[in-house]
Design a protein around this motif. Structure first.
Motif, PDB file in Angstrom:
ATOM      1  N   TYR A  16    -103.485 -45.105  23.529  1.00 29.24           N
ATOM      2  CA  TYR A  16    -104.610 -44.558  24.278  1.00 29.24           C
ATOM      3  C   TYR A  16    -104.623 -45.220  25.646  1.00 29.24           C
ATOM      4  O   TYR A  16    -104.573 -46.438  25.743  1.00 29.24           O
ATOM      5  CB  TYR A  16    -105.933 -44.828  23.552  1.00 29.24           C
ATOM      6  CG  TYR A  16    -107.134 -44.298  24.303  1.00 29.24           C
ATOM      7  CD1 TYR A  16    -107.534 -42.973  24.168  1.00 29.24           C
ATOM      8  CD2 TYR A  16    -107.855 -45.117  25.176  1.00 29.24           C
ATOM      9  CE1 TYR A  16    -108.622 -42.475  24.875  1.00 29.24           C
ATOM     10  CE2 TYR A  16    -108.934 -44.625  25.884  1.00 29.24           C
ATOM     11  CZ  TYR A  16    -109.312 -43.304  25.733  1.00 29.24           C
ATOM     12  OH  TYR A  16    -110.391 -42.812  26.438  1.00 29.24           O
ATOM     13  N   GLY A  17    -104.691 -44.403  26.712  1.00 24.86           N
ATOM     14  CA  GLY A  17    -104.685 -44.949  28.054  1.00 24.86           C
ATOM     15  C   GLY A  17    -103.391 -44.616  28.772  1.00 24.86           C
ATOM     16  O   GLY A  17    -102.668 -43.687  28.392  1.00 24.86           O
ATOM     17  N   ALA A  46    -115.776 -50.710  23.373  1.00 22.63           N
ATOM     18  CA  ALA A  46    -115.349 -51.676  24.395  1.00 22.63           C
ATOM     19  C   ALA A  46    -113.852 -51.551  24.652  1.00 22.63           C
ATOM     20  O   ALA A  46    -113.387 -51.610  25.799  1.00 22.63           O
ATOM     21  CB  ALA A  46    -115.694 -53.101  23.958  1.00 22.63           C
ATOM     22  N   VAL A  47    -113.082 -51.353  23.580  1.00 21.18           N
ATOM     23  CA  VAL A  47    -111.631 -51.177  23.704  1.00 21.18           C
ATOM     24  C   VAL A  47    -111.329 -49.932  24.536  1.00 21.18           C
ATOM     25  O   VAL A  47    -110.494 -49.945  25.445  1.00 21.18           O
ATOM     26  CB  VAL A  47    -110.997 -51.061  22.295  1.00 21.18           C
ATOM     27  CG1 VAL A  47    -109.587 -50.479  22.368  1.00 21.18           C
ATOM     28  CG2 VAL A  47    -110.975 -52.425  21.617  1.00 21.18           C
ATOM     29  N   ARG A  48    -112.046 -48.868  24.234  1.00 16.41           N
ATOM     30  CA  ARG A  48    -111.836 -47.608  24.952  1.00 16.41           C
ATOM     31  C   ARG A  48    -112.184 -47.757  26.437  1.00 16.41           C
ATOM     32  O   ARG A  48    -111.459 -47.274  27.297  1.00 16.41           O
ATOM     33  CB  ARG A  48    -112.693 -46.516  24.307  1.00 16.41           C
ATOM     34  CG  ARG A  48    -112.580 -45.172  24.989  1.00 16.41           C
ATOM     35  CD  ARG A  48    -113.440 -44.132  24.304  1.00 16.41           C
ATOM     36  NE  ARG A  48    -113.316 -42.845  24.961  1.00 16.41           N
ATOM     37  CZ  ARG A  48    -113.906 -41.741  24.533  1.00 16.41           C
ATOM     38  NH1 ARG A  48    -114.639 -41.756  23.435  1.00 16.41           N
ATOM     39  NH2 ARG A  48    -113.763 -40.603  25.190  1.00 16.41           N
ATOM     40  N   LYS A  49    -113.278 -48.427  26.731  1.00 14.75           N
ATOM     41  CA  LYS A  49    -113.717 -48.558  28.117  1.00 14.75           C
ATOM     42  C   LYS A  49    -112.682 -49.312  28.960  1.00 14.75           C
ATOM     43  O   LYS A  49    -112.383 -48.936  30.088  1.00 14.75           O
ATOM     44  CB  LYS A  49    -115.072 -49.263  28.191  1.00 14.75           C
ATOM     45  CG  LYS A  49    -115.613 -49.305  29.629  1.00 14.75           C
ATOM     46  CD  LYS A  49    -117.012 -49.859  29.701  1.00 14.75           C
ATOM     47  CE  LYS A  49    -117.583 -49.764  31.101  1.00 14.75           C
ATOM     48  NZ  LYS A  49    -116.653 -50.076  32.187  1.00 14.75           N
ATOM     49  N   GLY A  50    -112.116 -50.388  28.384  1.00 12.24           N
ATOM     50  CA  GLY A  50    -111.100 -51.152  29.106  1.00 12.24           C
ATOM     51  C   GLY A  50    -109.896 -50.302  29.458  1.00 12.24           C
ATOM     52  O   GLY A  50    -109.328 -50.401  30.548  1.00 12.24           O
ATOM     53  N   ALA A  51    -109.507 -49.427  28.517  1.00  8.02           N
ATOM     54  CA  ALA A  51    -108.374 -48.530  28.777  1.00  8.02           C
ATOM     55  C   ALA A  51    -108.763 -47.477  29.812  1.00  8.02           C
ATOM     56  O   ALA A  51    -107.979 -47.149  30.702  1.00  8.02           O
ATOM     57  CB  ALA A  51    -107.916 -47.872  27.479  1.00  8.02           C
ATOM     58  N   ASP A  52    -109.986 -46.952  29.688  1.00  9.67           N
ATOM     59  CA  ASP A  52    -110.450 -45.944  30.652  1.00  9.67           C
ATOM     60  C   ASP A  52    -110.515 -46.526  32.067  1.00  9.67           C
ATOM     61  O   ASP A  52    -110.287 -45.819  33.050  1.00  9.67           O
ATOM     62  CB  ASP A  52    -111.842 -45.426  30.261  1.00  9.67           C
ATOM     63  CG  ASP A  52    -111.808 -44.514  29.031  1.00  9.67           C
ATOM     64  OD1 ASP A  52    -110.703 -44.053  28.671  1.00  9.67           O
ATOM     65  OD2 ASP A  52    -112.881 -44.279  28.442  1.00  9.67           O
ATOM     66  N   GLY A  89    -105.345 -34.253  22.416  1.00 10.16           N
ATOM     67  CA  GLY A  89    -105.689 -35.036  23.603  1.00 10.16           C
ATOM     68  C   GLY A  89    -106.113 -36.441  23.243  1.00 10.16           C
ATOM     69  O   GLY A  89    -106.504 -36.719  22.102  1.00 10.16           O
ATOM     70  N   GLN A  90    -106.035 -37.361  24.208  1.00 10.85           N
ATOM     71  CA  GLN A  90    -106.395 -38.757  23.937  1.00 10.85           C
ATOM     72  C   GLN A  90    -107.881 -38.903  23.599  1.00 10.85           C
ATOM     73  O   GLN A  90    -108.250 -39.720  22.761  1.00 10.85           O
ATOM     74  CB  GLN A  90    -106.038 -39.637  25.135  1.00 10.85           C
ATOM     75  CG  GLN A  90    -104.546 -39.851  25.288  1.00 10.85           C
ATOM     76  CD  GLN A  90    -104.229 -41.042  26.175  1.00 10.85           C
ATOM     77  OE1 GLN A  90    -105.038 -41.500  26.975  1.00 10.85           O
ATOM     78  NE2 GLN A  90    -103.026 -41.562  26.028  1.00 10.85           N
ATOM     79  N   LYS A  91    -108.723 -38.141  24.270  1.00 12.76           N
ATOM     80  CA  LYS A  91    -110.160 -38.216  24.007  1.00 12.76           C
ATOM     81  C   LYS A  91    -110.447 -37.825  22.552  1.00 12.76           C
ATOM     82  O   LYS A  91    -111.200 -38.494  21.839  1.00 12.76           O
ATOM     83  CB  LYS A  91    -110.901 -37.284  24.968  1.00 12.76           C
ATOM     84  CG  LYS A  91    -112.409 -37.235  24.763  1.00 12.76           C
ATOM     85  CD  LYS A  91    -113.060 -36.342  25.812  1.00 12.76           C
ATOM     86  CE  LYS A  91    -114.560 -36.255  25.637  1.00 12.76           C
ATOM     87  NZ  LYS A  91    -114.958 -35.462  24.454  1.00 12.76           N
TER      88      LYS A  91
END
Length: 195
Positions: A16-17, A46-52, A89-91
């Motif tokens: 992801y990312g 939190a993991v997702r936000k860092g990648a985003d 899709g990644q989302k």
């Protein structure tokens, strides 16, 4: 056949990312494992936000211990469905991952993730995921062989179990000695910043 958004040897790692991000966060989970579910419920946002934000790419590795010890093939079937979500899709992939953990069957021995109808029902909670193509891949087990190969790579990391998190190959402690999830988003983000 390999799903979209995969990397590594033979394309067995879902990510992801952006693969060109400056850092790599590796997350080790098992879809039937209770501690993995607690970790996802605590840290996945939190993991997702860092990648985003482009700080790192997240590479997900999945174990299949429950399939071996308790029996059934829910780990493999759920991972196959997750691979089908990655095609959308990644989302959709990351949201479906969270939804699977939020709806994790208990006790594991019931192995409800082995049922395509259960996996599709959980997918209904994710905007933009259900489609004729996705449903067919889940029902037909399009990525079952891929999921088995992906799970078989888990042991190459030498981990005693799940969950675990590595940041640029450095272990970020997320569990206690007893195996309980022991972190919160702020503590997690601080650990990453200081490593």
């Amino acid at each position: 056949m390999t799903p979209a958004n995969t990397t590594g040897d033979e394309g067995t790692t879902l990510y992801y990312g952006d693969l060109s991000a400056p850092h790599v966060l590796q997350v080790f989970l098992e879809l039937r494992d209770r501690a993995s579910a607690r970790l996802a419920q605590t840290l996945l946002d939190a993991v997702r936000k860092g990648a985003d934000d482009g700080k790192y790419v997240v590479k997900f590795h999945f174990a299949g211990t429950m399939d071996d010890t308790v029996g059934g093939n829910g780990d493999q079937k759920a991972l196959g469905a997750l691979a089908a979500a990655s095609d959308e899709g990644q989302k959709q992939f990351i949201e479906y991952l969270g939804a699977l953990f939020d709806n994790q069957p208990f006790p594991p021995a019931e192995d409800k993730f082995a049922q395509g109808a259960v996996l599709l029902s959980v997918a209904s909670d994710v905007d933009g995921l259900r489609s004729a193509d996705f449903d067919r891949k889940v029902s037909d087990g399009t990525y079952l062989t891929w999921a088995g190969e992906s799970i078989s790579t888990f042991e190459t990391f030498g981990l005693p179990g799940t969950p675990a998190v590595w940041y640029d190959k450095q272990n970020i402690p997320v569990t206690t000695v007893e195996g309980e999830v022991d972190t919160d988003p702020q503590k997690f983000l601080t650990a990453i910043r200081t490593s």
